[in-house]
Structures are given as structure tokens and as C-alpha cells.
Scaffold this motif. Structure first.
Motif, PDB file in Angstrom:
ATOM      1  N   LYS A 130       0.797  -1.277  -0.138  1.00 12.68           N
ATOM      2  CA  LYS A 130       0.045  -0.051  -0.032  1.00 12.68           C
ATOM      3  C   LYS A 130       0.913   1.546   0.164  1.00 12.68           C
ATOM      4  O   LYS A 130       0.589   2.176  -0.739  1.00 12.68           O
ATOM      5  N   LYS A 131       2.085   1.420   0.884  1.00 10.31           N
ATOM      6  CA  LYS A 131       2.966   2.495   0.999  1.00 10.31           C
ATOM      7  C   LYS A 131       3.588   2.488  -0.389  1.00 10.31           C
ATOM      8  O   LYS A 131       4.033   3.854  -0.840  1.00 10.31           O
ATOM      9  N   TRP A 133       2.521   1.860  -3.309  1.00  9.13           N
ATOM     10  CA  TRP A 133       1.580   2.578  -4.344  1.00  9.13           C
ATOM     11  C   TRP A 133       1.406   4.017  -4.203  1.00  9.13           C
ATOM     12  O   TRP A 133       0.944   4.801  -5.016  1.00  9.13           O
ATOM     13  N   ARG A 134       1.636   4.509  -2.730  1.00  8.82           N
ATOM     14  CA  ARG A 134       1.686   6.006  -2.729  1.00  8.82           C
ATOM     15  C   ARG A 134       2.736   6.683  -3.067  1.00  8.82           C
ATOM     16  O   ARG A 134       2.663   7.925  -3.079  1.00  8.82           O
ATOM     17  N   LYS A 135       4.067   5.740  -3.276  1.00  9.21           N
ATOM     18  CA  LYS A 135       5.294   6.719  -3.813  1.00  9.21           C
ATOM     19  C   LYS A 135       4.936   7.409  -4.956  1.00  9.21           C
ATOM     20  O   LYS A 135       4.366   6.977  -5.864  1.00  9.21           O
TER      21      LYS A 135
END
Length: 137
Positions: A130-131, A133-135
Motif C-alpha cells: 500500500k505504501k 503505491w503511494r510513492k
């Protein structure tokens, strides 16, 4: 050494002394005339019922509750009647003494199950993805 249930069945009545005094609280004018406050005193070191090991255990466990002479003091002034306060003091004393001799179960260290380990690792992996994908690219 005796168990808590054996200790609770012992008769401490010969070694317990009671002192009474005027109590505060409810009672109106009656409270100024009658000694309803009860103070139960038990001499741990001078006890003939308890063995030396039991005395040591009581002194060790109840250290803060003992006075300078090594006596257990239970003070009760909850009721307007001296007899009720005496029975309450005896009850509290019995609970205090028997609590000292309750043996705590030793904790058995356990391993987490395979399913719990897998679930934890899956959750970690999902949070990491999930993290990712946020980058920003």
C-alpha cells in the motif's frame, strides 16, 4: 507450607486482640457516646499457629501493611454497630492472610501458531505494498 484454604480454616481467635474507639461518620448524637470503631491487631512474630516459614512469608508479603511492632492492623468503622464492625474486621483479616498463601501459576511460554505468524506477515506485506503505491514515480 500450608495452602490458602488450610490457612483460612485456622482459628486465630486466641491470637487476635480488638480495640474499640469512637467512630466518625453517620450516627448523629449516638456516635459521640458509643465505641463502634474496631481495630483488629494480630502479632505475626508472636503467633503460635503459624510456622516460621509462614511468618516469614506473611512479613515479606504484607510488609507495608504492618506497623513498627510487626503487627497486622485492620481498622473498620463502616457500620454503626460494634459487632458488625468486628465481623467485618475478621472477614478482612481472613482475606488478607489467605491472599498471602495463594500460589500464582507459573506462566508457560508459548509460541505463536503457524497461522498467526502467516497472518502477521501477510498484513505486513499488504501494508508495505500500500505504501509502495503511494510513492511518487
Amino acid at each position: 507450607m500450608r495452602t490458602a484454604s488450610q490457612i483460612s480454616r485456622l482459628d486465630f481467635s486466641n491470637e487476635i486482640t480488638f480495640k474499640t474507639a469512637k467512630s466518625g461518620g453517620p450516627g448523629g448524637q449516638h456516635v459521640n457516646k458509643v465505641n463502634t470503631k474496631v481495630q483488629l491487631i494480630f502479632d505475626v512474630k508472636g503467633s503460635k499457629i503459624l510456622t516460621e516459614k509462614e511468618k516469614d512469608r506473611v512479613l515479606e508479603q504484607l510488609g507495608p501493611k504492618l506497623n513498627a511492632d510487626g503487627h497486622i492492623q485492620v481498622v473498620v468503622q463502616e457500620s454503626r454497630l460494634q459487632l458488625q464492625n468486628k465481623t467485618l474486621a475478621l472477614h478482612k483479616f481472613g482475606q488478607l492472610i489467605s491472599k498471602v498463601f495463594i500460589r500464582k501459576k507459573k506462566r508457560k511460554p508459548t509460541k505463536p501458531t503457524k497461522a498467526a505468524v502467516k497472518k502477521r506477515l501477510d498484513n505486513k506485506k499488504r501494508k508495505g505494498e500500500k505504501k509502495q503505491w503511494r510513492k511518487k514515480l
